[in-house]
Motif scaffolding. Structure first.
Motif, short mmCIF file in Angstrom:
data_model
loop_
_atom_site.label_atom_id
_atom_site.label_comp_id
_atom_site.label_asym_id
_atom_site.label_seq_id
_atom_site.Cartn_x
_atom_site.Cartn_y
_atom_site.Cartn_z
N ALA A 222 -100.74 44.51 -23.02
CA ALA A 222 -99.64 44.11 -22.33
C ALA A 222 -101.25 42.53 -22.70
N ASP B 228 -95.77 40.06 -22.32
CA ASP B 228 -95.71 40.21 -23.42
C ASP B 228 -96.96 42.02 -24.38
N GLY B 229 -95.60 42.89 -23.36
CA GLY B 229 -96.29 44.29 -23.60
C GLY B 229 -96.11 45.00 -24.64
N HIS B 230 -96.30 45.80 -24.77
CA HIS B 230 -96.27 46.96 -26.47
C HIS B 230 -96.38 48.00 -25.67
N VAL C 282 -89.64 41.06 -17.05
CA VAL C 282 -89.97 41.93 -18.45
C VAL C 282 -90.22 41.37 -19.25
N THR D 40 -91.81 42.08 -24.19
CA THR D 40 -92.15 43.64 -24.35
C THR D 40 -91.44 44.25 -25.76
#
Length: 712
Positions: free
Chosen positions: A115, A141-143, A177, A180
């Protein structure tokens, strides 16, 4: 010595009047003071630690955090940017920029989580109790990479080396969020999906934000898409609940879910409502690896919630094809297999919709194309294979009740089905239904643990009025008062109904106790032209004939059923049958002949043949024997006189009446007797049905006289 004695002898001065004895001074370091000191020290240290963490934001713990988490997860953990970990003021604030947690080695290169920024407020009390509640989460920008291995033993979110646990998200009350992505892969279930999540400002003043998500993927090779939104409540609104909307399209199915969640990621106890529609209900269950019969177009509505490891669908209502369905069912996620339990009811079941339960295609049934062609011959037995591999994935306990079956020529109602599936052992018990004021009781066991599948059939028909039972086949009820009962007890190997019956062994018996039947039907089978014409002119076509007893029995070996015996004793004649039929190629090769007990003129005295196939039976009234007798009569007429030609058609009436005891017991041909107690020599000598080649084989001609002990 004197001084010492004198000193000891002196008495102390008496205390002054009114003075109390002096108390000794309390010494420092008593237990209470020690406790107070320890508590004060601890509180002081906590306040000091809280102050240090609050002032420094806990940034100095960055490297310690990386080492501790890496040791616990056995993964590489890195924080590239800012790091904060402190109490603000009571909840734990955790912030990390550029946080990455690597995947395990078996999952390949890449990170399990990354992230650009994660900012959260975590309940301190939940950390103590283990409930893991996040009061607020901000993620940019989480993965997240969620994977199972090919064996279904490990996953990327279970950090221990033990077996992978189901995904258990922490409770998140509110969240924002942005950008993501979540990736989910399960090779065993053949599911792969990617989901995008982002948050927008909510228009409703009761909600702080709307979390929207969309994605796509494949389920067992079929593509699907999904989209939805989650409205998280504003913190100033007391008792606010998250509102969820979810829409899924795929596998010829559309599913819409709406309702409320206690928390953004809290499904437990959710109040949801589902509306599903599609072309085939089996498509949806196939995604979870559950095998159910195919259906026509359907639409179902139900309430939906989750309790523990169970997904509960309650207040279910809807239709499939032209049939209705109501009740409830539950899918429990357990090891080693899913458990499906259901309690269902149907008011009206259309016969077309019932076809898939025994292996017919619903589309073919609706189009009237149940009959297929194989090597140029018609076939009607269902040949859809049992989905053995799917049965490995789940167990089931189902109760289903059907009040009425909509079908021409099939008086069936009040179906009760109990289904129990335990590790590929499927039991249909009971499988009962009413038919023509009678009852069929069945117990069928399908053992898919064996290869090929081994099936045991035990089907019993209680005494049923013949007139009602045969009314749909063109037989009027007027004048028919007889009853019949029957039993089928066989075993067979094969992965479809057709294959199982083609390799079956056992016994089929239909018993006719005493009763009346139409004269016309009996006389046609006997071809007693004189009596038939006489009754026709006297307008007594429907005069009943007394049936004393009857047995239509077959012994089945390797899919070939041979008459053993066919014997019906009436007031005026004895009807005998020979031949049989084949489950292998669905051919019929039967002949019925009625010998009169009384003298009769113009009696054909030749068999009525039933040939052809199950799907297209053929009745041969003019048999070769009748043609031969006609030729003999013609010869006598030419050589002698016209009167002599009649002699060939005279029945002297020498038929032997049957002992009804063995008949009503369903005994084999060998046990049948005449009313004089002598063994019968006119039953059990017919040939069986033809083989696959179309010619009767030597083995098929052998008499099969296996006694069916205890049948009735």
């Amino acid at each position: 010595m004197l001084r010492f004695s004198a000193f000891m002898a002196e008495e102390p001065p008496p205390p002054a009047s009114g003075d109390a004895p002096a108390r000794p001074a309390r010494a420092l370091g008593t237990p209470l003071a020690s406790v107070i000191a320890v508590v004060a020290t601890i509180l002081g240290l906590l306040v000091l630690a809280w102050t240090i963490l609050f002032v420094t934001k806990g940034r100095f713990l960055k490297s310690t955090f990386e080492k501790v988490v890496a040791a616990q997860t056995h993964r590489d953990v890195r924080v590239a940017g800012d790091f904060q970990l402190y109490f603000a003021p009571f909840n734990v604030r955790f912030l990390a920029e550029g946080l990455t947690i690597s995947n395990p080695e078996w999952a390949g290169r890449g990170n399990f989580f990354s992230a650009r920024k994660i900012d959260s407020r975590i309940s301190t009390w939940s950390l103590i109790t283990g409930n893991r509640r996040i009061n607020w989460l901000g993620l940019e920008d989480g993965h997240v990479d969620l994977q199972w291995d090919k064996e279904g033993r490990r996953n990327t979110w279970t950090f221990s080396e033990e077996k992978g646990e189901p995904l258990d998200l922490p409770i998140i009350r509110r969240a924002i969020v942005q950008g993501t992505m979540i990736r989910y892969v399960d090779p065993r279930m053949r599911i792969a999906a990617g989901i995008r999540i982002h948050t927008v400002e909510a228009l409703d003043t009761k909600f702080a934000s709307t979390i929207r998500f969309d994605g796509n993927g494949t389920a067992r090779g079929t593509r699907f898409t999904l989209a939805g939104e989650l409205l998280t409540p504003n913190a100033t609104v007391a008792g606010g609940q998250n509102q969820l909307k979810l829409h899924v399209e795929g596998v010829r199915t559309s599913i819409h879910v709406a309702g409320t969640l206690p928390g953004a990621t809290e499904i437990e106890g959710a109040d949801l409502h589902m509306d599903a529609r599609g072309q085939n209900l089996a498509d949806v269950f196939a995604v979870a690896g559950i095998a159910v019969p195919d259906t026509r177009n359907y639409r179902l509505r139900s309430d939906l919630t989750k309790y523990g490891d169970e997904w509960r669908f309650t207040r279910l209502t809807g239709r499939f094809g032209a049939s209705d369905l109501a009740g409830k069912f539950t899918v429990a996620v357990r090891e080693p297999r899913l458990l499906l339990t259901a309690d269902l009811s149907t008011r009206v079941l259309d016969i077309v919709d019932a076809g898939p339960f025994i292996g017919y295609s619903p589309q073919a049934s609706a189009a009237g194309a149940v009959v297929t062609q194989a090597a140029g011959t018609p076939r009607i037995l269902p040949d859809a294979p049992l989905r053995v591999e799917a049965l490995r994935n789940f167990d089931a306990k189902v109760d289903w009740r059907v009040r009425t079956v909509r079908a021409e020529s099939l008086p069936v109602s009040n179906i009760t089905l109990g289904l129990d599936l335990d590790d590929r052992l499927l039991k249909l018990s009971p499988l009962n239904f009413s038919m023509a004021r009678g009852t069929v009781n069945s117990d069928i066991t399908i053992n898919a643990r064996r290869d090929p599948v081994f099936t045991e059939y035990d089907i019993r028909l209680s005494p049923t009025p013949m007139g009602t039972l045969l009314a749909g086949f063109g037989v009027e009820q007027s004048g028919t008062s007889g009853t019949l009962k029957a039993r089928v007890q066989m075993t067979g190997s094969g992965n479809s109904v057709r294959d199982s019956l083609a390799n079956s062994n056992g016994r089929i018996a239909v018993i006719l106790p005493k009763g009346n039947f139409w004269t016309r039907n009996v006389q046609l089978s006997e071809l007693d032209i004189g009596v038939f014409i006489q009754k026709m002119f006297e307008k007594k076509l429907k005069e009943p004939v007394q049936i004393n007893c009857g047995l239509i029995g077959f012994s089945v070996r390797n899919g070939i059923a041979a008459a053993d015996p066919i014997l019906i004793d009436t007031e005026k004649n004895v009807m005998l049958g020979r031949g049989g039929f084949s489950f292998r190629n669905e051919t019929l090769d039967l002949a019925f002949r009625a010998d009169s007990k009384k003298f009769s003129l113009f009696s054909g005295q030749s068999p009525v043949g039933i040939g052809g196939y199950f799907a297209r039976p053929r009745i041969d009234v003019i048999s070769p024997e009748l043609v031969g007798r006609a030729g003999a009569g013609l010869g006598l007429g030419v050589l002698a006189s016209p009167f002599a030609a009649v002699i060939a058609f005279v029945d002297v009436g020498d038929a032997k009446a049957a002992d009804c005891g063995p008949v009503l017991a369903g005994a084999s041909a060998r046990a049948q007797r005449t009313d004089k107690g002598k063994p019968r020599d006119d039953v059990g000598k017919g040939t069986t049905a033809k083989s696959e080649s179309g010619k009767a084989s030597k083995g098929e001609r052998k008499e099969q006289r296996k006694k069916f002990l205890g049948i009735f």
